[in-house]
Structures are given as structure tokens and as C-alpha cells.
Design an enzyme around this catalytic site. Structure first.
Site, PDB file in Angstrom:
ATOM      1  CB  CYS A 106      49.761 -58.811 -13.945  1.00  0.00           C
ATOM      2  SG  CYS A 106      49.394 -59.076 -15.666  1.00  0.00           S
ATOM      3  CB  SER A 385      47.255 -57.866 -28.914  1.00  0.00           C
ATOM      4  OG  SER A 385      47.625 -57.535 -30.223  1.00  0.00           O
ATOM      5  CB  SER A 390      54.491 -63.083 -27.985  1.00  0.00           C
ATOM      6  OG  SER A 390      53.104 -62.930 -27.787  1.00  0.00           O
ATOM      7  CG  HIS A 409      53.843 -54.812 -19.583  1.00  0.00           C
ATOM      8  ND1 HIS A 409      53.637 -53.656 -20.297  1.00  0.00           N
ATOM      9  CD2 HIS A 409      52.624 -55.155 -19.096  1.00  0.00           C
ATOM     10  CE1 HIS A 409      52.351 -53.325 -20.233  1.00  0.00           C
ATOM     11  NE2 HIS A 409      51.723 -54.206 -19.522  1.00  0.00           N
TER      12      HIS A 409
END
Lengths: 488, 193
Positions: A106, A385, A390, A409
Site C-alpha cells: 500500500c 485524510s 497532506s 505514513h
């Protein structure tokens, strides 16, 4: 042997401004201390779930080196917490499929455009988001947009992003901007079950559901001008963030090998305190087979993100003209186990570094830092989110055993999916409208999927990356804010 | 909806399971806050059949109740579908043609068999793009060597994208329970989202 007792705040010893430790003396099954990086606020949030107990459990695994580690975005998982890092000696230590997680590789990839925030009023953003939603398979039911043979799937497993670029899904220069150049050697599809291949075959090139998404963002703030310039980041620049992994292919590989490890652990004298910590010696036949299968899933995920990149670029060119480009800044991995070497007590030790919900963060001049960033350090992309920021960070580590060249992460959940849905539906919040009021156009296959990922369900990403910076893991370069979100 | 109505010939579970019986009220006193009112808990307890999805930081914890082990498997399929779609099997199947298939699974314990069963349904969702809307547990056996075997028939309908809410990666072994209690059977499983 002493009974396990859930560790509390009183069991933590502060060993730095943002670093706490549960000493190995806490429980006689611990082989090393359990180390946690957090601010006081984040620490209180972490203590709300079972993260700390799971971190202590990690410290019981054979061959664990120096300490088990929890990143500031850590939250309760199964076996390992999400946000956990464990380095195990390759000769005497273990490899744990659950310690990598079900969504192998991921990860996130950031694409940089040459367009500006002012190019996207509400109408233009809606047009882009809806076009992306129609083009990129996203959500629970959406399968592969491309047709490949089963033989080609094995080529994907061996070659990763290189396969995708060779098929025309990208540009050769993309490869230089992917962790490990988008391919792990020693990937062996013969170690992958038919069932995993069936799941992968129908899902290559799709985003999936859960916390996976694609976001249109703009650069909101620069923290480090020199690094930003090296990365090609400027204020108000539009960027695209892709967050997905190895889909059902990786999920099934983990499922298969957790079971194999559970059945084999006792044979190697390994006593487990949690079945999801199931592991085998790295050097055992089972350990080596898992390692080779896990690498196939890593390659699958890189090919997956590469194919999605291709379709995003197609949309971009269709809407804004063929001269408009989307360049990859970098593509980082969140769930993995890699063999890396470290200097420990005067000797060079090879370690299987498990990162479950953690990102490698290499500084300048490290042998594994990609060539375009060798002089400054690798970009580290931290997805928030939807509705929150970010971050782009720059790695600082050079064989740092304090965190084994790792960092966080994401923001890390603090509220369960059920609680998030209950709040949204109970308080009759129209999340899509609420986000739109904030200037964020969100499209999702399901209202429940959107509600589960509501911004308040996560920790404060700003505080998480501040801890990362103050702890010396990585440095802030840029903050990104979303204007468009597509989710499963 | 056809219910599990066949006679069951399961032998007693291994002694180790029996010795770890957890009384019902202790389950309810766990420090996990239920997301449904206590009246529903009481109703479930009285029915001795049902499921509850409990808060879990990033994943999904299912608690399953049944008078028999077979009902635990049946309820787990209902719970999985409910978490995936927010609907009951009857609602998902309404107006659709149901296809039937058989499943046989083997595992060294009942908890592991439950994980295998749920992973089988997750796999079928991914690959065959189908929701399991009916389950009939035809036989649940335990061999003298403590090898458990499940023979089941399942009914599936094609996935309707407008129903889809979340997709599960896998059923996990974390906090896994499958036990007999004075009031029936109880199981717990965490699904990775």
C-alpha cells in the site's frame, strides 16, 4: 513466565522530547524495549486503543534488533499496530506476513502538474473530479480497466512498474521516481497461490475502497525552499495524490502466508503472544517463499499505481491539452519488509525491516536514495485524510537505528469506522456538502465509504509531521490541501 | 431465505476450547463500547442468534451468536454482507436470481475454520463479483484428530455497485474467539478493511 499486563502511561519512560520507551524489563517475554515517538497530545490519543500493547508484543519476536518502534501516527491494528516498525536479524530473526499487513505495498504516489490553483474554479474542479471518477476504477465493485493474460500477470509480478511502462502505461523516466525503481528482484510467482492470482487478475489498475483514494491538491505552504525547488514544488501548484496498493493479489498472499506461518511457527520453537504475529525464521523455506511472494505483491502494486497514473494523464491531456504534463515526484511504500543493512554495535548487520504503515525516509547520499534526489534526500509523501492537509517531507536518515530509516505514513486513525459513520449519520451531516463548503469537491461510490473516512476520524496530521520533524526522522518541505477527492 | 435446518453431526469441540469458556456477561463487560442500545443486546441474548459489529480503530470487529456452531457460520455470512452493503440478505437478494454452489473447507480448529469461511466469501466477492445471500451449513464435523470440516451450500447474487459500501481485505486471527457458553455459542473475528 509473567502474565501479560496492558502497559499504561506509567510504564513509559521518557527518553527524549518526543520519544518514550517501555523498557524490556516490563515483561519477561520482551527481548528489547518498545519505543514510541509522540507529542503529549498524540500520546494520550495513542493510549486510547491497544497500540502500545501491540508494540510491546512486537518486542517479543525472535531476532528483533534494538527496539520495536511506533510512529506518531500509530493506531491499533492486528498483531503489529499500524505505524509499527521492526527490524529483525536476517540470520537469527523472523519474517512476519502479518507484520507487513494484508495490503502489501500500500503506498502513495504524487504527480506534479504545471497548472495552478487559480486554474481550477469550482466548475473546473467538478469537471476534473467527475471525469476522474468515471475513468479510474474506484470502489468496491470496480475491476481492472485493462485486459491481461495470466502469463502477463506473472510478468507484472516479476517486473512491477517496468512491465507497465513497457506496455505503454507511462514514460521511462517515471522509473527513476519510484522507490526501488518500481521493481523488487527475487520476486517468484511460483510462490503465489492461484487464488491470489485470480484476485489480482481482475483488479490490476484499480484503486479499491477503504482509506484508498485519489486527490487533486494544491501546494498550500512551503517550509523548505531549497528542497521544494529540488523537488519542483511551488506554492499554488496543482498536484495529484494516488493512494492504493496491491489489491486482492496482496491480500490473498498475506492470508495464505499468515496461515502457513501459524502452522509452522511452533516447529521452529516460536511461541506467539498474538496469532497475527505469526512468523517463521527469515532463512527458513517458508520465510523465503513468503519473501518472494511478498515481492510479487510489491511489484503488482507498483504496476497498479503506474497504470492508474497513465489513466490520470489521459484525462489530463483530454481536458487541458497534450502539452500539459504530469510528472511523478515520487512513489513511496507503506507496507513492506525489506532487507537493509545497519551499523549496530560496531558490526554491519543485515536486517529485515518490517514497515507496517510506515515509510522509508532516506537522507542525502544514502546508496538507496534515488539518483534524482541523491543530493537532498528522498521525498516522503504523507497523505492526510480528505479535508485535511497532506505533506511532502524530505528524508534525513542515513542508517539511523533510532527509527531504522523510517517515518510515519499518514495522520493515523483515532476514531473507528463505526464511530465516524455514527457521528455523520447520527448528526445528519451531509459530508459531501460540508466538504464542498470548504472548497473540496468529493465524489464517492458510497456515502458510508465517505463517512468512514471523515476528517475528524483521524489524528491531526499537522501535529504528526511536527513530531516527525522534531524527532529528526524527516523535514517538512510542503503542505498540500485538497480541492478534489475521489473515493471508493 | 432458507435457514440452516439440517441435522448437525458435529462432535464436541476440543477440550482446550471448552476450558476457555467466557461467561456471557463478561463479554458484555469488555471495555469496547457497543454501538447498539442495550435493549438490542438483551434481545440478541434472548434469541441466542445474531451478530454485532463493534468499533475497532481501523477495521471491523464482528461478534457472532448462535445456538449451534453452524449458526455462527450462518450469522458470520449475514454480518459480512451487512457490513459490505448495509442491508440484510433478503434485501440484497430481492428480485435477483440466486445461483447456488457448494463449499467444503478443512481447518485444525473451529476459529480457524471461521476465518477460512469468511475468507472464502471475501474471495468469491473479489473474483466472482458476487454477494452471498444464503447459507446452508450441511455438515460440520470434527475428526478424531481434531480436524474440522465444513460442508456448506451458498446462494449468491451478482454485486450491485449501488449497494457496495466497503470491501474487506481478509478475516484475521487477531482477537479470534469461537466458544461455547452457558447460553449458546459466541464467536469474535476482526476483518481487515
Amino acid at each position: 513466565m509473567a502474565e501479560f499486563r496492558v502497559p499504561t502511561k506509567r510504564d513509559l519512560r521518557r527518553i527524549g522530547d518526543f520519544c518514550y520507551e517501555v523498557p524490556a524489563s516490563f515483561w519477561d517475554r520482551m527481548r528489547v524495549p518498545a519505543r514510541l515517538y509522540a507529542s503529549e497530545t498524540i500520546l494520550d490519543q495513542i493510549l486510547q486503543d491497544k497500540s502500545l500493547a501491540q508494540l510491546v508484543n512486537m518486542a517479543t519476536l525472535p531476532g528483533v534488533l534494538l527496539h520495536s518502534i511506533a510512529m506518531p501516527d500509530v493506531h491499533q491494528g492486528y498483531g503489529f499496530p499500524v505505524g509499527g516498525v521492526l527490524a529483525a536479524d536476517t540470520e537469527e530473526g523472523i519474517v512476519s506476513p502479518g507484520g507487513v499487513g494484508y495490503d502489501i505495498n500500500c503506498g502513495v504516489r504524487l504527480l506534479l502538474s504545471d497548472m495552478q490553483r487559480q486554474d481550477f474554479d469550482k466548475r473546473a474542479t467538478v469537471q476534473l473530479v467527475e471525469r476522474l471518477m468515471r475513468t479510474i476504477p474506484v470502489g468496491t465493485g470496480e475491476g481492472s480497466p485493462i485486459k491481461i493474460t495470466k502469463r502477463e500477470l506473472d510478468q507484472v509480478a516479476r517486473e512491477g512498474a517496468h512491465w507497465a511502462v513497457r506496455q505503454g502505461y507511462g514514460e521511462p523516466s517515471d522509473i527513476e521516481h519510484i522507490e526501488d525503481r518500481g521493481r523488487m528482484d527475487e520476486a517468484d510467482p511460483d510462490c503465489v497461490s492461484d487464488r491470489a492470482k485470480e484476485r489480482g487478475y481482475v483488479q490490476l489498475g484499480s484503486i479499491g475502497s477503504g482509506n484508498h483514494f485519489l486527490e487533486v491538491q494544491y501546494v498550500d505552504r512551503l517550509f523548505d525552499q531549497q528542497a521544494a525547488q529540488s523537488f519542483g514544488l511551488a506554492e499554488n501548484q496543482i498536484v495529484i495524490l494516488i493512494h492504493t496498493g496491491s489489491r486482492g493479489y496482496g491480500h490473498q498472499i498475506c492470508t495464505d502466508y499468515v496461515r502457513i506461518a501459524l502452522e509452522s511457527a511452533a516447529r521452529y520453537g516460536i511461541s506467539l503472544v498474538d496469532p497475527e504475529l505469526a512468523c517463521v525464521p527469515f532463512s527458513s523455506p517458508e520465510g523465503q517463499r513468503y519473501y518472494r511472494a511478498m515481492r510479487c505483491a510489491m511489484n503488482f502494486a507498483w504496476a497498479n499505481r503506474q497504470i492508474i497514473t497513465h489513466f490520470v494523464r489521459q484525462v489530463w491531456k483530454d481536458l487541458y491539452g497534450t502539452e500539459r504534463r504530469l510528472r511523478i515526484l515520487y512513489d513511496v511504500v507503506h507496507n513492506t519488509a525489506k532487507v537493509e543493512s545497519f551499523e549496530i554495535e560496531g558490526r554491519r548487520v543485515k536486517a529485515v525491516v518490517h514497515r507496517k504503515g510506515a515509510t522509508r525516509a532516506l537522507g542525502p547520499n544514502h546508496a538507496l536514495t534515488p539518483t534524482p534526489y541523491k543530493h537532498i534526500g528522498q521525498p516522503v509523501i504523507i497523505p492526510g485524510s480528505m479535508g485535511t492537509a497532506s505533506y511532502v517531507l524530505v528524508g534525513q536518515s542515513f542508517d539511523d537505528t533510532n527509527f531504522f530509516n523510517s517515518t510515519c505514513h499518514g495522520a493515523g486513525r483515532r476514531m473507528s469506522r463505526h464511530q465516524a459513520k455514527k457521528k455523520i449519520f447520527g448528526e445528519k451531516i451531509d459530508l459531501r456538502d460540508a466538504l464542498e463548503q470548504e472548497g473540496i469537491i468529493a465524489r464517492s461510490q458510497s456515502k458510508a465509504g465517505l463517512a468512514e473516512e471523515a476528517p475528524f476520524a483521524y489524528k491531526d496530521v499537522d501535529e504528526v509531521v511536527e513530531v516527525v520533524e522534531y524527532a529528526g526522522m524527516a523535514r517538512r518541505v510542503a503542505r498540500l490541501r485538497p480541492i478534489g477527492v475521489i473515493k471508493g | 431465505m432458507r435457514r440452516s435446518s439440517v441435522s448437525l453431526n458435529i462432535t464436541s469441540p476440543p477440550r482446550q476450547n471448552q476450558s476457555r469458556i467466557t461467561p456471557y456477561l463478561i463479554c458484555f463487560a469488555m471495555p469496547v463500547r457497543p454501538i447498539i442500545p442495550m435493549t438490542l443486546f438483551s434481545a440478541l441474548k434472548a434469541m441466542k442468534r445474531g451478530f454485532i459489529a463493534k468499533p475497532h480503530t481501523a477495521d471491523c470487529l464482528l461478534e457472532l451468536y448462535g445456538e449451534t456452531p453452524e449458526e455462527i457460520f450462518d450469522q458470520s455470512a449475514r454480518a459480512l454482507l451487512h457490513e459490505m452493503t448495509g442491508r440484510s440478505p433478503e434485501q440484497v437478494a430481492a428480485g435477483k436470481t440466486i445461483s447456488y454452489d457448494t463449499i467444503t473447507l478443512h481447518a485444525p480448529s473451529l476459529p480457524w475454520l471461521l476465518v477460512d469461511w469468511l475468507n472464502e466469501l471475501i474471495y468469491r466477492y473479489d473474483v466472482r463479483h458476487s454477494y452471498t445471500v444464503e447459507t446452508r451449513i450441511n455438515r460440520l464435523e470434527c475428526s478424531p484428530a481434531n480436524q474440522f470440516t465444513l460442508h456448506a451450500e451458498i446462494g449468491t447474487v451478482p454485486v450491485a455497485d449501488d449497494l457496495a459500501q466497503i470491501q474487506f481485505k481478509a478475516a484475521t486471527y487477531h482477537d479470534l474467539r469461537f466458544e461455547r457458553t452457558p447460553d449458546g455459542w459466541i464467536a469474535q473475528v476482526v476483518l481487515d478493511v
